[in-house]
Structure formats: C-alpha cells, structure tokens
Design an enzyme around this catalytic site. Sequence first.
Site, PDB file in Angstrom:
ATOM      1  N   SER A   1       0.803  -1.229   0.000  1.00 59.31           N
ATOM      2  CA  SER A   1       0.000   0.000   0.000  1.00 59.31           C
ATOM      3  C   SER A   1       0.834   1.277   0.000  1.00 59.31           C
ATOM      4  O   SER A   1       0.329   2.337  -0.362  1.00 59.31           O
ATOM      5  CB  SER A   1      -0.944   0.006   1.206  1.00 59.31           C
ATOM      6  OG  SER A   1      -0.217   0.139   2.418  1.00 59.31           O
TER       7      SER A   1
ATOM      8  N   LYS B   1       0.758   4.644   6.825  1.00 57.80           N
ATOM      9  CA  LYS B   1       0.215   5.442   5.718  1.00 57.80           C
ATOM     10  C   LYS B   1       0.794   6.858   5.810  1.00 57.80           C
ATOM     11  O   LYS B   1       1.532   7.194   6.735  1.00 57.80           O
ATOM     12  CB  LYS B   1      -1.315   5.527   5.780  1.00 57.80           C
ATOM     13  CG  LYS B   1      -2.047   4.200   5.902  1.00 57.80           C
ATOM     14  CD  LYS B   1      -2.003   3.359   4.647  1.00 57.80           C
ATOM     15  CE  LYS B   1      -2.788   2.063   4.833  1.00 57.80           C
ATOM     16  NZ  LYS B   1      -2.651   1.153   3.677  1.00 57.80           N
TER      17      LYS B   1
END
Length: 249
Positions: A72, A142
């Site tokens: 990701s 993230k």
Amino acid sequence: MADLHLDSSEEGSSALDSEDSSDSSRRRRGRDDRSDKRAFWAELPFLIVVALVLAMLLKTFVVQAFYIPSSSMEPTLMVQDRVLVTKLAYLYREPRRGEIVVFRDSPEETIGGTDEGGFGDLVSSLASGLGFGAGDERDFIKRIIGLPGETIEMRGGVVYIDGEPIPEAATADGGYLSRPDLNDFGPVTIEEGHYFMMGDNRPNSSDSRFGLGQIPREDILGRAFVTIWPLDQIGTLDIAEYDAVPAEQ
C-alpha cells in the site's frame, strides 16, 4: 663433606617448597576461575531480564522497528522493508500533512493481546519491535493527507483540501505516488482530533477512504523517519511539502 651434604638438602627442600607453592597457586587460580564462571551463570538470568526490560521500555516509549507487510505504500516503502518509528515526534507538536506514520486500528471489541499467552506475547512483541516479525495485525503505515476540521475529496485523481488541490505527483514526475487513483471520493469533513490517511500506492491502498476511516489522534503510534532494511535502501523518509495548503493547523 658434611657441609656439602647439608647444602644439598637445603636446596632440595627449597625446590619442594617452590613446587608446593606453585601447585597451591594453580589450585587457587582454578578455584577462582570456577568461581567466576559460577558467578557469571548465576547473574545471567538477571542480565537477560534487564536487557528485556530495557528493550521493552525502548520499544514502548522511544523507538520501534516495523515490518512492511503490504504494497500500500509502494514505491516509497516496499514489501518486507523495515522502518524505524519515533514515538517522541508528537510530544510537543501535532502530526503534519505529508508525514508517514504508524497507527493502530483498535476498536474497543478488538483491544487486547494475542492468544499466545505471557511468554509468547513477550517474544512476539520483542520480535516485532526489532522489525523481525509482521507485528500487530492492527498496525498500519500510511501518509497523513487530511488534518482535523478540513474537508477532503478526490476528483480525477487529484486530492482537494477545502477546495484547493494538493500538488501530488507520481514518482516518474518527482513525486511519491505509484500513480493517481482516478476513483472519486467525498467530499468528507474530517472530525476534530482525527486524521485522514492514504497510501502512496493510491489505487491499491485500504486507507481512510475505504475501511479504516478517520484515525483518532491517540491511535497514532509515531512517525516513520528512516528505512533500515534492506541495507542498500537505508535512508531517511522525507516529509512531503505542499505549497498550496498548510502542513499543519
């Protein structure tokens, strides 16, 4: 002749005394060595406990290594990379847009340890803290994109904050994205005390747009600041800068 005989006896006696003294010294050294070894083995459990406690304190309050389990955050972070996360970054300031952070998705019903039990928990915790394991399955890494109180949306692959576009770009154009995600999202207003996270591999990231939702400030564990593995990729993780919108509030 009698005098010569007496001298010879005295010399023999001195030699015997010297040998006895040497044997006694060797025996003492042997006892001392055995005593030192016994002392070391007796102290070893205590030293191990101290080392484990220091490692746990370091992991809990200062810095922790994390293993990257998914794609990701590619191309910034690749699968099986290891990063160090500082837990001191936000003691005196709030998180900023563009920073890469580790946070925990921990709703009340999932809070708790693993099913391994005491010693298993300790081993797993130390392994993940050194970056040798996948870590807690509820930990995510993230990039912070939206800050508390802002309105965020995506149109045509561009992220807008309060109506202003963020100047993001793909790595081929000097940015950090794998490529833009052309799916539209929002607009959504970010709650106070919450942050909006996105992965750099924007089309292949389960983040605040899908599933994770907005992340409370207290769930942010720290800022990733350096890559430590693989060795040929060791380096700092820069904070992205955005001219169009403020980095913090």
